[in-house]
Design a protein around this motif. Structure first.
Motif, mmCIF file in Angstrom:
data_model
loop_
_atom_site.group_PDB
_atom_site.id
_atom_site.type_symbol
_atom_site.label_atom_id
_atom_site.label_comp_id
_atom_site.label_asym_id
_atom_site.label_seq_id
_atom_site.Cartn_x
_atom_site.Cartn_y
_atom_site.Cartn_z
ATOM 1 N N SER A 115 0.805 -1.260 0.039
ATOM 2 C CA SER A 115 0.020 0.001 -0.127
ATOM 3 C C SER A 115 0.867 1.287 0.052
ATOM 4 C CB SER A 115 -1.264 0.141 1.090
ATOM 5 O OG SER A 115 -0.383 -0.550 2.194
ATOM 6 N N ASP A 116 2.003 1.240 0.520
ATOM 7 C CA ASP A 116 2.868 2.253 0.836
ATOM 8 C C ASP A 116 3.374 2.622 -0.727
ATOM 9 O OD1 ASP A 116 2.908 3.439 3.258
ATOM 10 O OD2 ASP A 116 4.550 2.007 3.695
ATOM 11 N N ILE A 117 3.706 1.638 -1.767
ATOM 12 C CA ILE A 117 4.101 1.863 -2.811
ATOM 13 C C ILE A 117 3.163 2.616 -3.589
ATOM 14 C CG2 ILE A 117 4.540 0.628 -5.233
ATOM 15 C CD1 ILE A 117 5.986 -1.618 -3.584
ATOM 16 N N PHE A 118 1.798 2.072 -3.524
ATOM 17 C CA PHE A 118 0.759 2.916 -4.433
ATOM 18 C C PHE A 118 0.668 4.361 -3.792
ATOM 19 C CE2 PHE A 118 0.190 -0.925 -5.963
ATOM 20 C CZ PHE A 118 -0.290 -0.974 -7.128
ATOM 21 N N TYR A 119 0.887 4.516 -2.499
ATOM 22 C CA TYR A 119 0.760 5.812 -1.767
ATOM 23 C C TYR A 119 1.573 6.632 -2.343
ATOM 24 C CZ TYR A 119 -0.091 9.356 1.786
ATOM 25 O OH TYR A 119 -0.178 10.690 2.265
ATOM 26 N N TYR A 120 3.020 6.311 -2.395
ATOM 27 C CA TYR A 120 4.162 7.110 -2.665
ATOM 28 C C TYR A 120 4.445 7.270 -4.188
ATOM 29 C CZ TYR A 120 4.759 7.848 2.453
ATOM 30 O OH TYR A 120 4.643 7.862 3.782
ATOM 31 N N ILE A 121 4.466 6.311 -5.029
ATOM 32 C CA ILE A 121 5.037 6.246 -6.142
ATOM 33 C C ILE A 121 4.768 7.354 -7.112
ATOM 34 C CG2 ILE A 121 3.299 4.864 -7.435
ATOM 35 C CD1 ILE A 121 5.651 3.285 -8.418
ATOM 36 N N THR A 122 5.801 7.936 -7.570
ATOM 37 C CA THR A 122 5.611 9.028 -8.726
ATOM 38 C C THR A 122 5.821 8.576 -10.069
ATOM 39 O OG1 THR A 122 8.271 9.391 -8.746
ATOM 40 C CG2 THR A 122 6.693 10.492 -7.072
ATOM 41 N N SER A 123 5.577 9.173 -11.056
ATOM 42 C CA SER A 123 5.558 8.785 -12.294
ATOM 43 C C SER A 123 7.240 8.540 -12.834
ATOM 44 C CB SER A 123 5.002 9.712 -13.210
ATOM 45 O OG SER A 123 5.506 11.188 -13.184
ATOM 46 N N GLU A 124 7.913 9.527 -12.267
ATOM 47 C CA GLU A 124 9.374 9.241 -12.570
ATOM 48 C C GLU A 124 9.802 7.859 -12.084
ATOM 49 O OE1 GLU A 124 8.426 11.988 -10.753
ATOM 50 O OE2 GLU A 124 8.510 13.178 -12.696
ATOM 51 N N GLU A 125 9.237 7.316 -10.904
ATOM 52 C CA GLU A 125 9.764 6.157 -10.416
ATOM 53 C C GLU A 125 9.134 4.987 -11.133
ATOM 54 O OE1 GLU A 125 10.386 7.077 -5.785
ATOM 55 O OE2 GLU A 125 8.259 7.055 -6.369
ATOM 56 N N ILE A 126 7.975 5.298 -11.641
ATOM 57 C CA ILE A 126 7.415 4.187 -12.674
ATOM 58 C C ILE A 126 8.459 4.109 -13.911
ATOM 59 C CG2 ILE A 126 5.431 3.702 -14.173
ATOM 60 C CD1 ILE A 126 3.823 4.878 -12.236
ATOM 61 N N ASP A 127 8.834 5.118 -14.329
ATOM 62 C CA ASP A 127 9.703 5.355 -15.640
ATOM 63 C C ASP A 127 10.952 4.440 -15.263
ATOM 64 O OD1 ASP A 127 8.108 6.721 -17.109
ATOM 65 O OD2 ASP A 127 8.899 8.487 -16.667
ATOM 66 N N GLU A 128 11.370 4.711 -13.971
ATOM 67 C CA GLU A 128 12.587 3.876 -13.553
ATOM 68 C C GLU A 128 12.547 2.422 -13.670
ATOM 69 O OE1 GLU A 128 15.181 5.840 -10.391
ATOM 70 O OE2 GLU A 128 13.539 7.310 -10.590
ATOM 71 N N LEU A 129 11.354 2.021 -12.926
ATOM 72 C CA LEU A 129 10.938 0.480 -12.857
ATOM 73 C C LEU A 129 10.849 0.042 -14.177
ATOM 74 C CD1 LEU A 129 8.156 0.249 -10.115
ATOM 75 C CD2 LEU A 129 10.409 -0.589 -10.025
ATOM 76 N N ASP A 130 10.243 1.049 -15.088
ATOM 77 C CA ASP A 130 10.132 0.338 -16.526
ATOM 78 C C ASP A 130 11.506 0.316 -17.206
ATOM 79 O OD1 ASP A 130 7.908 0.083 -18.286
ATOM 80 O OD2 ASP A 130 8.995 1.313 -19.592
ATOM 81 N N LYS A 131 12.399 1.123 -16.922
ATOM 82 C CA LYS A 131 13.766 0.694 -17.538
ATOM 83 C C LYS A 131 14.568 -0.602 -16.857
ATOM 84 C CE LYS A 131 15.490 5.418 -18.116
ATOM 85 N NZ LYS A 131 16.042 6.522 -17.586
ATOM 86 N N ILE A 132 14.147 -0.703 -15.624
ATOM 87 C CA ILE A 132 14.587 -1.693 -14.999
ATOM 88 C C ILE A 132 14.199 -3.034 -15.573
ATOM 89 C CG2 ILE A 132 15.089 -3.063 -12.735
ATOM 90 C CD1 ILE A 132 15.130 -0.024 -11.353
#
Lengths: 237, 237
Positions: A115-132
């Motif tokens: 739930s913290d992940i969904f609370y805090y995540i930003t679009s930049e972080e989604i991009d980073e996850l995508d790269k990984i």
DNA sequence: AATATTAAATTTGTCTGACAAATCAAGTCT
DNA sequence: AGACTTGATTTGTCAGACAAATTTAATATT
């Protein structure tokens, strides 16, 4: 020789010094960066020998509470939990059972931060996850290239904005690779069976759920992602 | 004086001895209960003085890896993570931020063990939970009598069959009481607001869901049960 | 006078030697 | 044989010494 006892284990002078030092730091409101008296002064103030004092100091250094700079004396540091735990969490000294417990622990923790992940995540972080995720091409049976694997989960922990949780991931990573390597043979059939049932959840699947904002779906998926370990661990109990 | 460096921090002889001892124990397959050579022999074998050796031994004793019985020499013990962490997890030396991180950590962990609870729990354990819940009469705003509070959550951790997780609860309990006490004023309005919205989840509510075998409902409820802390923590970030 | 060099002082890191306390082993005495 | 004494062993602690590093002070040089 020693005056106090507890649990049949004598409390040595060194134990007492360790405790007194902590109290001393607290009482004098010494915080990070403070310079503490040199060994001779401390020993004198406590009325103990330098060797006993040094044994206590050595422990505090191990915990990361004290850092020594030659000549400039000792300064206080914020002790990360990492410092003390890193040394104990060592496949050399922990029993297999404890190592399994830690694997289990880690899985529970990562499920719990959903739930913290969904609370805090930003679009930049989604991009980073995508790269990984894209970096790690999928091999057979969910065995991601190790770096991508590590980075993906590290990033998830990072998103919680909780340093301690993030550090924890780093600490127990060696334990995971150790177990993965040692029990490779046991994991393979489980993975194969999961794949047969179409129940393997990849990092890419997880990321899609994050992107879709599907928190419920993610929570189910992350549990499924760790099912290999869960099955392995439950079979062993 | 010292030959190796890492991270600008000199690796002292004591650090090396500590490492060598761990390797020595591992290489000689010394396990729990093994008697290890006395200090003079060890110092001789390592080619170091007794004082340096003792500093390293002192650390290992702190970690719980070594226990000394006067005259009978030293024996190896299984070091529980508890041993090392207990000393570091101390409101005296940890920063407030780290304490908050730990509260957060604990909440995540307890949420994460939900599926294990449903997997492992026995009817006897449900009975025990029932007793604990009945023991704690509800006061205002979810403030259970402290003993019942502690016992309820301890029991949940115990159900996971994971010693490390169970120990963890015991270790960080002082941190929780410390925070609860220190920030009482901040928790109260949150609890009042949650109650107004009918969103307070009691231990009794959680137990009912367990009894009903409602895993999904439980997972939502346990997150809600900790919402006080989550709200508090998220407001602070 | 400003800078470079040298010397002194300080502090941690390590070694050696010493002794106390505890305890185990063995021998001695009744 | 059982109780007591003695001695040996090992950890816990102290004290003193020196090396290495580095800051500070003093001195020399331009």
């Amino acid at each position: 020789m020693y005056h106090l006892e507890l649990d049949n284990k004598p409390i040595t002078l060194v134990d007492q010094i360790e405790d007194k030092l902590l109290n001393y730091f607290k009482a004098n409101d010494l915080s990070v960066g403070s310079i503490i008296p040199n060994e001779i002064e401390l020993a004198g103030a406590l009325g103990v020998g330098r060797s006993a004092l040094r044994e206590a100091l050595s422990r505090l250094k191990m915990m990361g509470l004290i850092e020594t700079r030659t000549r400039r004396g000792m300064i206080l540091k914020e002790p990360s939990l990492l410092g003390a735990m890193k040394r104990v969490i060592d496949p050399r000294i922990l029993s297999e059972n404890t190592l399994f417990d830690l694997l289990d622990f880690r899985v529970a923790l990562e499920v719990g931060i959903s739930s913290d992940i969904f609370y805090y995540i930003t679009s930049e972080e989604i991009d980073e996850l995508d790269k990984i995720v894209r970096m790690g091409q999928v091999f057979n049976n969910n065995e991601y290239p190790l770096i991508s694997e590590f980075m993906f989960h590290s990033k998830l922990y990072e998103i919680t904005r909780n340093k301690t949780i993030a550090e924890f991931q780093e600490i127990i990573h060696p334990v995971l690779t150790f177990i993965k390597d040692k029990f490779k043979v046991a994991f393979e059939p489980i993975n194969i069976e999961l794949e047969r049932q179409g129940k393997l959840v990849s990092h890419s699947d997880l990321l899609e759920l994050i992107k879709a904002g599907d928190e419920k779906g993610y929570k189910q998926a992350i549990e499924q992602h760790f099912m290999v370990y869960k099955t392995f661990l439950r079979n062993r109990k």
